[in-house]
Design an enzyme around this catalytic site. Structure first.
Site, mmCIF file in Angstrom:
data_model
loop_
_atom_site.group_PDB
_atom_site.id
_atom_site.type_symbol
_atom_site.label_atom_id
_atom_site.label_comp_id
_atom_site.label_asym_id
_atom_site.label_seq_id
_atom_site.Cartn_x
_atom_site.Cartn_y
_atom_site.Cartn_z
ATOM 1 N N GLY A 1 0.653 -1.293 0.158
ATOM 2 C CA GLY A 1 -0.075 -0.050 -0.010
ATOM 3 C C GLY A 1 0.908 1.227 -0.010
ATOM 4 O O GLY A 1 0.250 2.267 -0.444
ATOM 5 N N GLU B 1 4.259 4.123 6.169
ATOM 6 C CA GLU B 1 3.012 3.300 6.006
ATOM 7 C C GLU B 1 1.993 4.272 5.504
ATOM 8 O O GLU B 1 1.951 5.523 5.769
ATOM 9 C CB GLU B 1 2.672 2.760 7.555
ATOM 10 C CG GLU B 1 1.466 2.127 7.571
ATOM 11 C CD GLU B 1 1.298 0.679 6.938
ATOM 12 O OE1 GLU B 1 1.790 0.793 5.719
ATOM 13 O OE2 GLU B 1 1.104 -0.164 7.637
ATOM 14 N N ASP C 1 -4.580 1.553 10.565
ATOM 15 C CA ASP C 1 -6.085 0.945 10.988
ATOM 16 C C ASP C 1 -6.075 0.650 12.440
ATOM 17 O O ASP C 1 -6.224 1.299 13.381
ATOM 18 C CB ASP C 1 -6.379 0.234 9.937
ATOM 19 C CG ASP C 1 -7.832 -0.045 9.947
ATOM 20 O OD1 ASP C 1 -8.706 0.230 9.278
ATOM 21 O OD2 ASP C 1 -8.083 -1.222 10.545
ATOM 22 N N LYS D 1 -6.689 6.116 11.114
ATOM 23 C CA LYS D 1 -8.179 6.082 11.520
ATOM 24 C C LYS D 1 -8.138 5.871 13.056
ATOM 25 O O LYS D 1 -8.106 4.609 13.641
ATOM 26 C CB LYS D 1 -8.827 4.685 10.757
ATOM 27 C CG LYS D 1 -8.852 4.710 9.304
ATOM 28 C CD LYS D 1 -9.497 3.353 8.998
ATOM 29 C CE LYS D 1 -9.720 3.226 7.403
ATOM 30 N NZ LYS D 1 -10.030 1.655 7.184
ATOM 31 N N PHE E 1 -13.893 2.388 4.810
ATOM 32 C CA PHE E 1 -12.983 1.894 3.983
ATOM 33 C C PHE E 1 -12.546 2.597 2.581
ATOM 34 O O PHE E 1 -13.624 3.325 2.243
ATOM 35 C CB PHE E 1 -13.566 0.308 3.520
ATOM 36 C CG PHE E 1 -12.465 -0.430 2.591
ATOM 37 C CD1 PHE E 1 -11.416 -0.982 3.256
ATOM 38 C CD2 PHE E 1 -12.826 -0.448 1.205
ATOM 39 C CE1 PHE E 1 -10.627 -1.624 2.396
ATOM 40 C CE2 PHE E 1 -11.877 -1.194 0.358
ATOM 41 C CZ PHE E 1 -10.958 -1.741 0.802
ATOM 42 N N ILE E 2 -11.515 2.832 2.515
ATOM 43 C CA ILE E 2 -10.977 3.788 1.394
ATOM 44 C C ILE E 2 -10.174 2.758 0.395
ATOM 45 O O ILE E 2 -9.443 1.922 0.686
ATOM 46 C CB ILE E 2 -10.223 4.918 2.047
ATOM 47 C CG1 ILE E 2 -8.862 4.617 2.667
ATOM 48 C CG2 ILE E 2 -11.226 5.735 2.683
ATOM 49 C CD1 ILE E 2 -8.068 5.662 2.940
ATOM 50 N N ARG F 1 -5.462 0.661 -6.595
ATOM 51 C CA ARG F 1 -4.065 1.377 -6.277
ATOM 52 C C ARG F 1 -3.622 2.192 -7.131
ATOM 53 O O ARG F 1 -2.906 3.230 -6.832
ATOM 54 C CB ARG F 1 -2.974 0.176 -6.234
ATOM 55 C CG ARG F 1 -3.218 -0.892 -4.912
ATOM 56 C CD ARG F 1 -1.872 -1.877 -4.784
ATOM 57 N NE ARG F 1 -1.961 -2.951 -4.389
ATOM 58 C CZ ARG F 1 -2.133 -3.219 -2.786
ATOM 59 N NH1 ARG F 1 -2.166 -2.143 -2.462
ATOM 60 N NH2 ARG F 1 -2.290 -4.315 -2.348
HETATM 61 P P1 IMP Z 1 -3.529 -2.290 10.632
HETATM 62 O O1 IMP Z 1 -2.710 -3.454 10.732
HETATM 63 O O2 IMP Z 1 -5.078 -2.804 10.921
HETATM 64 O O3 IMP Z 1 -3.088 -1.000 11.079
HETATM 65 O O4 IMP Z 1 -3.856 -2.112 8.789
HETATM 66 C C1 IMP Z 1 -2.790 -1.614 8.220
HETATM 67 C C2 IMP Z 1 -2.947 -1.968 6.856
HETATM 68 O O5 IMP Z 1 -4.307 -2.402 6.197
HETATM 69 C C3 IMP Z 1 -2.620 -0.837 5.658
HETATM 70 O O6 IMP Z 1 -1.218 -0.608 5.744
HETATM 71 C C4 IMP Z 1 -3.286 -0.835 4.874
HETATM 72 O O7 IMP Z 1 -2.481 -1.724 3.631
HETATM 73 C C5 IMP Z 1 -4.399 -1.830 5.003
HETATM 74 N N1 IMP Z 1 -5.543 -0.953 5.130
HETATM 75 C C6 IMP Z 1 -6.092 -0.507 6.302
HETATM 76 N N2 IMP Z 1 -7.315 0.327 5.976
HETATM 77 C C7 IMP Z 1 -7.592 0.062 4.890
HETATM 78 C C8 IMP Z 1 -8.662 0.976 3.884
HETATM 79 O O8 IMP Z 1 -9.275 1.401 4.321
HETATM 80 N N3 IMP Z 1 -8.107 0.413 2.630
HETATM 81 C C9 IMP Z 1 -7.141 -0.278 2.142
HETATM 82 N N4 IMP Z 1 -6.456 -0.904 2.924
HETATM 83 C C10 IMP Z 1 -6.515 -0.520 4.228
HETATM 84 MG MG MG Z 2 -0.175 -0.695 4.103
#
Ligand code: IMP
Ligand code: MG
Length: 180
Positions: free
Chosen positions: A48, A103, A107, A135, A156-157, A169
């Protein structure tokens, strides 16, 4: 309002490319100041973060910077799986170095916590975390983030590197899901 469809879901324009770049520029200005005289290693978390990393890294004009890539995955479709899979690891020696993790979005915080823990075991001098997006309402881990481009609602985005099942992407803007 610009709308798009990816797979089975509809999205509306949420953050324009221009606004994204101004958030990237702000982070770049602070990092240029903070990293003066250091020789940091930037670590981009694939997939990402590749667009954020590219736009930020080319603005590191006052720093002797290097960049490397790790690949972690935690999302499936439009939800977190709650666990982090390491798909490509770090090949560099980071002992005694200033490391800047890039990053796209924090999330739940699980990914950042995971990489922070992995890096700590390799004895870097310091680890700085920069995320384009956060977020706050989705956070379940206590993570310390040094630079946050923008805080956004828990929706979600896609776009600017972020995907929905592999798609989206390539969009220059960021789009937010329309909950129907
Ligand atoms: P976390 O481990 O839950 O903090 O999520 C982190 C990873 O999940 C990010 O690096 C993104 O690659 C993916 N991610 C989190 N939220 C979104 C979203 O809204 N859209 C797409 N990918 C997301
Ligand atoms: Mg990521």
């Amino acid at each position: 309002m610009k709308k798009i469809k990816i797979h089975n879901k509809n999205f509306k324009l949420f953050i324009s490319h221009e606004k994204i770049l101004s958030a990237v520029e702000k982070i770049a200005d602070s990092l240029n100041e903070k990293l003066k005289g250091k020789q940091p290693l930037f670590i981009c978390i694939l997939n990402g973060s590749f667009m954020f990393a590219a736009d930020l890294f080319k603005r590191m004009e006052s720093v002797e910077a290097e960049i490397s890539f790790v690949k972690l995955a935690s999302y499936k479709g439009d939800k977190t799986t709650g666990e982090v899979k390491q798909l490509i690891g770090l090949s560099q020696n980071i002992e005694g170095r200033t490391v800047v993790v890039l990053e796209d979005i924090v999330d739940s915080g699980i990914t950042i916590e995971n990489i922070q823990e992995q890096l700590r075991q390799l004895n870097p001098r310091e680890v700085i975390i920069a995320t384009l997006l956060l977020k706050p309402d989705a956070l379940i881990k206590k993570v310390q983030l040094d630079y946050v481009g923008m805080e956004i609602p828990n929706d979600f985005i896609v776009g600017y590197g972020l995907d929905y099942d592999g798609q989206g992407r390539n969009l220059a803007d960021i789009f937010s899901i329309i909950n129907e």
